[in-house]
Design a protein around this motif. Structure first.
Motif, short mmCIF file in Angstrom:
data_model
loop_
_atom_site.label_atom_id
_atom_site.label_comp_id
_atom_site.label_asym_id
_atom_site.label_seq_id
_atom_site.Cartn_x
_atom_site.Cartn_y
_atom_site.Cartn_z
N LYS A 28 0.83 -1.19 0.00
CA LYS A 28 0.00 0.00 0.00
C LYS A 28 0.87 1.25 0.00
N CYS A 86 -7.63 9.14 1.56
CA CYS A 86 -8.02 8.35 2.72
C CYS A 86 -6.92 8.44 3.77
N GLU A 133 -19.74 3.63 10.37
CA GLU A 133 -19.19 4.73 9.60
C GLU A 133 -19.91 6.02 9.97
N ARG A 139 -9.90 4.95 10.78
CA ARG A 139 -9.70 4.95 9.33
C ARG A 139 -10.83 5.72 8.67
N TYR A 179 -5.56 6.33 -2.35
CA TYR A 179 -6.62 5.44 -2.82
C TYR A 179 -8.00 6.03 -2.54
N PHE A 201 -11.64 5.09 -1.86
CA PHE A 201 -12.50 3.99 -1.43
C PHE A 201 -13.93 4.48 -1.28
N SER A 243 -16.09 3.52 0.98
CA SER A 243 -16.49 3.67 2.38
C SER A 243 -15.27 3.51 3.27
N ASP A 264 -14.74 1.62 5.87
CA ASP A 264 -14.35 0.27 6.28
C ASP A 264 -13.48 -0.43 5.25
N LYS A 265 -13.37 0.12 4.04
CA LYS A 265 -12.54 -0.49 3.01
C LYS A 265 -11.09 -0.02 3.07
N VAL A 266 -10.82 0.99 3.88
CA VAL A 266 -9.44 1.48 4.02
C VAL A 266 -8.62 0.42 4.74
N PRO A 267 -7.51 -0.03 4.15
CA PRO A 267 -6.73 -1.13 4.77
C PRO A 267 -5.91 -0.66 5.97
N THR A 303 -8.27 -11.49 6.10
CA THR A 303 -9.60 -12.01 6.38
C THR A 303 -9.74 -13.38 5.73
#
Length: 322
Positions: free
Chosen positions: A65, A95, A126, A148, A178, A180, A182, A184-187, A196
């Motif tokens: 990343k 992000c 969120e 995040r 990046y 994203f 939402s 929750d998709k931020v690593p 996961t």
């Protein structure tokens, strides 16, 4: 190979010699067996789960990343905050990620103007924000908790300011390019991130790493396991991790269910049923023979597990990576 519970059950009836004179199964004569069969088969498949030749494959594509703040100076580097403001800026950020262990405030600006967006704290819902995020950590917090989010910016220079009234610490700061959908998709932007796994993942069997430059090997120093089913990947790893794993069996509730099992396991299931049916009929001699046959088949179905990758005992210090 696929077998239905009915096929395994029918074989058990043949072992019990409960077929009609014409070699058929008459339901009225074996009704009691049939009612018990799904429950017994469910017990059987759980006992066979680690010995049968049944594996699934899970692939994880990994890439490094891009942290616009840099890796070495941010990942794994703990900063103390004693009632002050600490600013981090980068151009083209959409992000962010940071971990904190105390109450604090995060503010985001672009060219001096407040930046809006959404964020998630410690896996929570969120939440929308306009320039400022106020974080209150749970009482008794002893570890770093992640924040995040996604930013609504025009691609200019974004400044993330971390401040607080009282002493706290923060680590693994990141501003990233990046976009994203939402928060929750931020690593995770940290030295090791948790992968996961599939919902039916029971335990690992084999790990293969494929690197972009055609390398192929079993195991990798860039992955490590904690316990039986937690896979952690080093942030810098790029490539594909392919895992052969033993799945959690789907609960058997009806004989019509299809079971993904091999021939030996299916045969062992028939003898397992026959043993318990014979025990209920007080036919101890037949029960003993079926029990012995089941044990033989179970031993035959056990396969040598592929070699496991070596566990990493000590985490790398990011500050030492050149």
């Amino acid at each position: 190979m696929a077998y239905t519970g009915q096929e395994i059950f029918d074989r058990s009836i043949a072992i019990l010699d409960e077929l009609s004179d014409t070699g058929t199964i008459v339901d009225s004569q074996i009704a009691e067996y049939k009612y018990r069969a799904p429950y017994l088969l469910d017990l059987w498949q759980k006992e066979m789960a680690k010995s049968g030749d049944l594996f699934k494959t899970f692939e994880l594509s990994c890439f490094r990343k891009n942290n616009l703040l840099g890796d070495v100076s941010q990942m794994g580097i703990i900063k103390e905050n004693n009632g002050e403001s600490q600013a981090y800026s980068a151009t083209g950020a959409y992000c962010f990620y940071v971990e904190v262990d105390g109450d604090c405030t995060l503010t985001f600006t672009e060219g001096g103007a407040d930046v809006s967006g959404t964020y998630s704290f410690n896996g929570g819902a969120e939440t929308a924000f306009a320039g400022t995020i106020s974080i209150s950590v749970p009482a008794g917090t002893t570890s770093f908790l992640p924040v995040r989010g996604v930013l609504t910016t025009s691609g200019g220079t974004v400044t993330m300011t971390i401040s607080g009234t009282y002493y706290f610490r923060h680590s693994n700061r990141a501003l990233s390019p990046y976009k994203f959908a939402s928060a929750d998709k931020v690593p995770d932007f940290k030295p090791w991130y948790k992968a996961t796994m599939p919902s039916d993942f029971k335990s690992r069997s084999q790990i293969i790493s494929e690197y972009p430059n055609w390398q192929y090997q079993e195991g990798s120093p860039s992955v490590k396991w904690e316990g039986a089913n937690e896979l952690w990947v080093m942030f810098s790893y790029e490539g594909t991790i392919r895992i052969k794993y033993i799945p959690v069996p789907t609960k058997i509730t009806a004989l019509t269910q299809t079971l993904e099992i091999d021939d030996i396991a299916a045969t062992s299931g028939s003898y397992y049923l026959a043993e318990h049916f014979a025990m209920a009929d007080q036919n101890s001699e037949l029960a003993a023979r079926c029990k012995e046959k089941f044990r033989e088949l179970k031993m035959e179905s056990m396969i040598k597990q592929p070699l496991q990758p070596a566990e990493i005992k000590d985490l790398y210090s990011i500050s030492e990576i050149k």
